[in-house]
Design a protein around this motif. Structure first.
Motif, PDB file in Angstrom:
ATOM      1  N   GLY A  47       0.646  -1.212  -0.280  1.00  0.00           N
ATOM      2  CA  GLY A  47       0.049   0.028  -0.036  1.00  0.00           C
ATOM      3  C   GLY A  47       1.137   1.876   0.181  1.00  0.00           C
ATOM      4  N   CYS A  48       1.953   1.227   0.071  1.00  0.00           N
ATOM      5  CA  CYS A  48       2.545   2.216  -0.672  1.00  0.00           C
ATOM      6  C   CYS A  48       2.360   2.907  -1.425  1.00  0.00           C
ATOM      7  CB  CYS A  48       4.634   2.279  -0.500  1.00  0.00           C
ATOM      8  SG  CYS A  48       4.206   1.536  -2.451  1.00  0.00           S
ATOM      9  N   THR A  49       1.616   3.386  -2.226  1.00  0.00           N
ATOM     10  CA  THR A  49       1.286   3.428  -3.635  1.00  0.00           C
ATOM     11  C   THR A  49       1.751   4.834  -4.157  1.00  0.00           C
ATOM     12  OG1 THR A  49       0.710   6.174  -2.439  1.00  0.00           O
ATOM     13  CG2 THR A  49      -0.693   4.279  -2.083  1.00  0.00           C
ATOM     14  N   LEU A  50       3.110   4.520  -4.444  1.00  0.00           N
ATOM     15  CA  LEU A  50       4.409   4.694  -5.709  1.00  0.00           C
ATOM     16  C   LEU A  50       3.838   4.007  -6.703  1.00  0.00           C
ATOM     17  CD1 LEU A  50       7.715   3.898  -4.302  1.00  0.00           C
ATOM     18  CD2 LEU A  50       6.651   6.047  -3.863  1.00  0.00           C
ATOM     19  N   CYS A  51       3.524   3.304  -7.740  1.00  0.00           N
ATOM     20  CA  CYS A  51       2.924   3.402  -8.796  1.00  0.00           C
ATOM     21  C   CYS A  51       1.725   4.466  -8.201  1.00  0.00           C
ATOM     22  CB  CYS A  51       2.383   2.459  -8.825  1.00  0.00           C
ATOM     23  SG  CYS A  51       1.078   1.269  -6.875  1.00  0.00           S
ATOM     24  N   MET A  52       0.807   4.330  -8.388  1.00  0.00           N
ATOM     25  CA  MET A  52      -0.518   5.386  -8.006  1.00  0.00           C
ATOM     26  C   MET A  52       0.573   7.047  -8.451  1.00  0.00           C
ATOM     27  SD  MET A  52      -4.034   5.914  -5.962  1.00  0.00           S
ATOM     28  CE  MET A  52      -3.027   6.647  -4.962  1.00  0.00           C
ATOM     29  N   GLN A  86       6.254   2.888 -16.265  1.00  0.00           N
ATOM     30  CA  GLN A  86       6.398   3.531 -14.782  1.00  0.00           C
ATOM     31  C   GLN A  86       6.296   2.787 -13.634  1.00  0.00           C
ATOM     32  OE1 GLN A  86       8.490   6.295 -15.534  1.00  0.00           O
ATOM     33  NE2 GLN A  86       9.234   6.174 -13.418  1.00  0.00           N
ATOM     34  N   CYS A  87       5.486   2.575 -13.517  1.00  0.00           N
ATOM     35  CA  CYS A  87       4.585   1.856 -12.326  1.00  0.00           C
ATOM     36  C   CYS A  87       4.680   0.133 -11.786  1.00  0.00           C
ATOM     37  CB  CYS A  87       3.032   1.371 -12.647  1.00  0.00           C
ATOM     38  SG  CYS A  87       2.123   0.189 -13.935  1.00  0.00           S
ATOM     39  N   VAL A  88       5.478  -0.561 -12.714  1.00  0.00           N
ATOM     40  CA  VAL A  88       6.222  -1.749 -13.059  1.00  0.00           C
ATOM     41  C   VAL A  88       7.580  -1.195 -12.207  1.00  0.00           C
ATOM     42  CG1 VAL A  88       7.072  -3.336 -14.132  1.00  0.00           C
ATOM     43  CG2 VAL A  88       5.202  -2.991 -14.510  1.00  0.00           C
ATOM     44  N   VAL A  89       8.562   0.163 -13.189  1.00  0.00           N
ATOM     45  CA  VAL A  89       9.617   0.534 -12.454  1.00  0.00           C
ATOM     46  C   VAL A  89       9.828   0.745 -11.005  1.00  0.00           C
ATOM     47  CG1 VAL A  89      11.218   1.574 -13.127  1.00  0.00           C
ATOM     48  CG2 VAL A  89      10.084   0.675 -14.970  1.00  0.00           C
ATOM     49  N   ASN A  90       8.873   1.360 -10.647  1.00  0.00           N
ATOM     50  CA  ASN A  90       9.017   2.385  -9.567  1.00  0.00           C
ATOM     51  C   ASN A  90       8.537   1.047  -7.717  1.00  0.00           C
ATOM     52  OD1 ASN A  90      10.448   4.197  -9.779  1.00  0.00           O
ATOM     53  ND2 ASN A  90       8.302   5.526 -10.474  1.00  0.00           N
TER      54      ASN A  90
END
Length: 139
Positions: A47-52, A86-90
């Motif tokens: 739930g860190c939401t970096l992808c979002m 970008q979501c996959v990388v982060n």
């Protein structure tokens, strides 16, 4: 164009292979590094939401069902996604990946473009919570 050169071109094209592909009936193999639809593993998500936060198209929503127990679902808007990965990388916990198997997304309506990922019981709980109550029919 002279008739002689045109006839020569006609004869050559009779013996040449067609340049078109029979696409929906004969599918070519997909490239291994193709960026298809996003896949989400709720078991790994913290739930860190970096992808979002890093999604330039706002195509990802992480919704907390039970934050202390790390129960999250993801709403993915495929119609907004630019497939930049970008979501996959982060993602630090590798809970997001892009499938190279699923990439055909044609549809006549927008409903299939919003995909919900998560545990079945979490999805059911979320859908019940967000359901719009219908008013009884009045004569």
């Amino acid at each position: 164009m002279k008739i002689g050169s045109m006839l020569g071109e006609i004869v050559r094209s009779i013996f040449r292979r067609p340049a078109t592909e029979q696409y929906p009936f004969v599918k070519p193999p997909t490239p291994e590094r193709l960026r298809g639809i996003v896949r989400y593993d709720p078991e790994k998500c913290t739930g860190c939401t970096l992808c979002m936060k890093d999604c330039p198209a706002n195509a990802i929503e992480i919704i907390a069902i039970d934050k202390p127990n790390k129960r999250f679902i993801m709403r993915f808007h495929a119609d907004r996604c630019t497939y930049c990965a970008q979501c996959v990388v982060n993602c630090r916990f590798k809970c997001i990946e892009m499938s190279n198997k699923e990439w055909e997304r044609a549809s006549l309506t927008r409903e299939p473009f919003t995909v919900m990922y998560g545990r079945d019981e979490d999805l059911k709980k979320f859908l019940e919570r967000t359901a719009v109550p219908t008013a009884p029919d009045q004569p």
